[in-house]
Design a protein around this motif. Structure first.
Motif, mmCIF file in Angstrom:
data_model
loop_
_atom_site.group_PDB
_atom_site.id
_atom_site.type_symbol
_atom_site.label_atom_id
_atom_site.label_comp_id
_atom_site.label_asym_id
_atom_site.label_seq_id
_atom_site.Cartn_x
_atom_site.Cartn_y
_atom_site.Cartn_z
ATOM 1 N N LYS A 1 0.779 -1.305 -0.253
ATOM 2 C CA LYS A 1 0.023 0.261 0.237
ATOM 3 C C LYS A 1 0.948 0.658 0.505
ATOM 4 N N LYS A 2 0.796 2.296 -1.172
ATOM 5 C CA LYS A 2 1.441 3.010 -1.160
ATOM 6 C C LYS A 2 0.689 4.704 -1.661
ATOM 7 N N ASP A 3 1.531 6.194 -0.802
ATOM 8 C CA ASP A 3 0.536 7.074 -1.088
ATOM 9 C C ASP A 3 1.648 8.147 -0.939
ATOM 10 N N VAL A 4 1.231 9.266 -0.788
ATOM 11 C CA VAL A 4 2.343 10.247 -0.854
ATOM 12 C C VAL A 4 1.279 10.971 -0.382
ATOM 13 N N ILE A 5 1.754 11.786 1.278
ATOM 14 C CA ILE A 5 0.961 12.874 1.890
ATOM 15 C C ILE A 5 1.598 13.599 1.851
ATOM 16 N N ASP A 6 1.020 14.678 1.836
ATOM 17 C CA ASP A 6 1.863 15.938 1.412
ATOM 18 C C ASP A 6 2.115 16.689 2.466
ATOM 19 N N GLY A 7 2.941 17.334 3.080
ATOM 20 C CA GLY A 7 3.416 17.762 4.564
ATOM 21 C C GLY A 7 4.440 16.654 5.538
ATOM 22 N N LYS A 8 4.381 15.739 5.279
ATOM 23 C CA LYS A 8 4.057 14.680 5.968
ATOM 24 C C LYS A 8 5.949 14.154 6.760
ATOM 25 N N GLY A 9 6.753 14.209 5.346
ATOM 26 C CA GLY A 9 7.560 14.388 5.936
ATOM 27 C C GLY A 9 8.616 15.441 6.158
ATOM 28 N N VAL A 10 8.009 16.529 6.654
ATOM 29 C CA VAL A 10 8.516 17.822 7.197
ATOM 30 C C VAL A 10 7.816 17.571 8.477
ATOM 31 N N LEU A 11 6.487 17.009 8.712
ATOM 32 C CA LEU A 11 6.102 16.615 10.376
ATOM 33 C C LEU A 11 6.823 16.003 11.072
ATOM 34 N N ASN A 12 7.394 14.567 10.245
ATOM 35 C CA ASN A 12 8.052 13.290 10.670
ATOM 36 C C ASN A 12 9.772 14.119 11.388
ATOM 37 N N ASN A 13 10.383 15.102 10.037
ATOM 38 C CA ASN A 13 11.168 15.330 10.472
ATOM 39 C C ASN A 13 11.543 16.168 11.836
ATOM 40 N N ARG A 14 10.232 17.661 11.793
ATOM 41 C CA ARG A 14 10.450 17.730 13.657
ATOM 42 C C ARG A 14 10.434 16.931 14.396
ATOM 43 N N ILE A 15 8.856 16.351 14.589
ATOM 44 C CA ILE A 15 9.033 15.271 15.297
ATOM 45 C C ILE A 15 9.830 14.379 16.136
ATOM 46 N N CYS A 16 10.524 14.218 14.879
ATOM 47 C CA CYS A 16 11.528 13.330 15.161
ATOM 48 C C CYS A 16 13.011 14.295 15.887
ATOM 49 N N GLU A 17 13.002 15.240 15.131
ATOM 50 C CA GLU A 17 13.785 16.169 15.582
ATOM 51 C C GLU A 17 13.628 16.790 17.346
ATOM 52 N N HIS A 18 12.451 16.415 17.751
ATOM 53 C CA HIS A 18 12.316 17.136 19.156
ATOM 54 C C HIS A 18 12.627 15.537 19.833
ATOM 55 N N ILE A 19 11.815 14.999 19.660
ATOM 56 C CA ILE A 19 11.957 13.325 20.543
ATOM 57 C C ILE A 19 13.718 13.310 20.221
ATOM 58 N N LEU B 1 -3.593 11.232 7.380
ATOM 59 C CA LEU B 1 -2.659 11.446 7.952
ATOM 60 C C LEU B 1 -1.947 12.352 8.473
ATOM 61 N N SER B 2 -1.907 13.279 7.385
ATOM 62 C CA SER B 2 -1.173 14.511 8.026
ATOM 63 C C SER B 2 -1.628 14.881 9.111
ATOM 64 N N ASP B 3 -3.369 15.624 8.683
ATOM 65 C CA ASP B 3 -3.393 15.833 9.898
ATOM 66 C C ASP B 3 -4.086 15.017 11.106
ATOM 67 N N ALA B 4 -3.372 13.756 11.329
ATOM 68 C CA ALA B 4 -2.925 12.983 12.773
ATOM 69 C C ALA B 4 -2.098 13.402 12.853
ATOM 70 N N TYR B 5 -0.646 13.613 12.048
ATOM 71 C CA TYR B 5 0.682 13.917 12.527
ATOM 72 C C TYR B 5 0.839 15.477 13.166
ATOM 73 N N SER B 6 0.085 16.143 12.470
ATOM 74 C CA SER B 6 -0.072 17.538 12.808
ATOM 75 C C SER B 6 -0.518 17.431 14.455
ATOM 76 N N GLU B 7 -1.072 17.411 14.773
ATOM 77 C CA GLU B 7 -1.753 17.170 16.006
ATOM 78 C C GLU B 7 -1.131 16.556 16.765
ATOM 79 N N VAL B 8 0.055 15.745 16.653
ATOM 80 C CA VAL B 8 0.678 15.098 17.564
ATOM 81 C C VAL B 8 1.946 16.631 17.182
ATOM 82 N N ALA B 9 1.863 16.847 16.735
ATOM 83 C CA ALA B 9 3.305 18.255 17.277
ATOM 84 C C ALA B 9 2.969 19.061 17.272
ATOM 85 N N ARG B 10 1.121 19.897 17.527
ATOM 86 C CA ARG B 10 0.557 20.759 17.932
ATOM 87 C C ARG B 10 1.332 20.288 19.448
#
Ligand code: UDP
Length: 253
Positions: free
Chosen positions: A39-57, A225-234
């Motif tokens: 299963k594959k897709d491109v989720i706009d903004g996912k990479g940016v969110l993961n980069n920031r969340i990963c940096e934070h952790i 997915l990007s709404d869910a990751y944004s919520e974690v970041a927020r």
């Protein structure tokens, strides 16, 4: 200007040669894959969110003395990391039954486990990352007993820290995966946390509602997915609540 050299391309990230020996640039793609890339897709903004969340952790882990490969974020999608020799294992820590554990052992998702459970999976896409025991790990020389002990100790420290971090913002850490690598310092070898820690590699449920805020949203078609990751970041205070002001972590009672 010379084009930088790509060292490795995975499903969600690319590694490029870093600016100094012993460093790499880790680039987070928007690509989402599940079920071994069936299963594959491109989720706009996912990479940016993961980069920031990963940096934070990773920065917070450095702050409490958990060694990891993160050096600094370079831009929206990239971070500078320390090169290490990746151990070909996924180390999974579980606090609550979910996913493959529930399926394999017939335990309802959401059942709390009496103690954190650690599992090893051998990283091999052709074999579908099979679960392995410490016996396999040692017999096939993927890691030594000392490496295993170090990986378990690291995984449990990450679990304690992340459980507290997420509980503080109203999120339950169900399970997560880390990868470890070896770095050599003179005559000594050390095991460090490598790869990424993000909602791609954790199960995160809202404490009150049980809403999923992780990659299961994509795996199981549960929403955006990007709404869910944004919520974690927020909630972690990485993304602004509104406007441009970056708020601190929000305590949820
Ligand atoms: N996980 C991961 N990469 C993998 C497999 C699992 O990051 O290749 C994470 C997954 O997101 C979850 C935990 O490890 O947080 C346990 O996953 P599980 O074994 O339940 O497998 P899944 O149901 O994800 O296939």
């Amino acid at each position: 200007m010379a084009r930088r050299r790509m060292v490795y391309e995975g499903k969600a990230k690319i590694l490029y040669e870093g600016p100094e020996p012993g460093t790499l640039i880790q680039y987070f793609k928007d690509d989402a894959t599940a079920f071994n890339a069936q299963k594959k897709d491109v989720i706009d903004g996912k990479g940016v969110l993961n980069n920031r969340i990963c940096e934070h952790i990773m920065t917070a882990l450095t702050g409490i003395g958990v060694p990891n490969h993160f050096i600094r974020r370079v831009n929206m999608r990239e971070q500078l990391i320390r090169a290490c020799e990746i151990i070909p294992l996924e180390v999974v820590v579980r606090n609550v039954a979910a996913g493959s554990l529930s399926k394999r052992l017939g335990i309802d998702e959401g059942t709390p486990l009496p103690r954190p459970i650690i599992e090893f999976y051998y990283k091999d896409d052709d074999l579908n990352d099979p679960m392995v025991t410490e016996e396999h790990v040692i017999a096939f020389n993927w890691a030594s007993q000392q490496d295993i002990d170090d990986m378990i100790a690291l995984a449990l420290r990450v679990n304690d820290f992340l459980s507290g971090l997420f509980t503080g913002v109203g999120i339950k850490l169900i399970d997560f995966k880390i990868e470890c690598g070896r770095v050599f310092e003179g005559d000594f070898q050390r095991i460090i946390v490598a790869d990424e820690i993000s909602p791609d590699s954790c199960r995160l449920w809202d404490i009150k509602t049980g809403e999923k805020l992780d990659k299961d949203v994509f795996r199981r078609d549960l929403g955006n997915l990007s709404d869910a990751y944004s919520e974690v970041a927020r909630r972690l205070g990485i993304l602004p609540e509104s406007g441009n002001k970056v708020a601190g972590p929000k305590l949820v009672h």
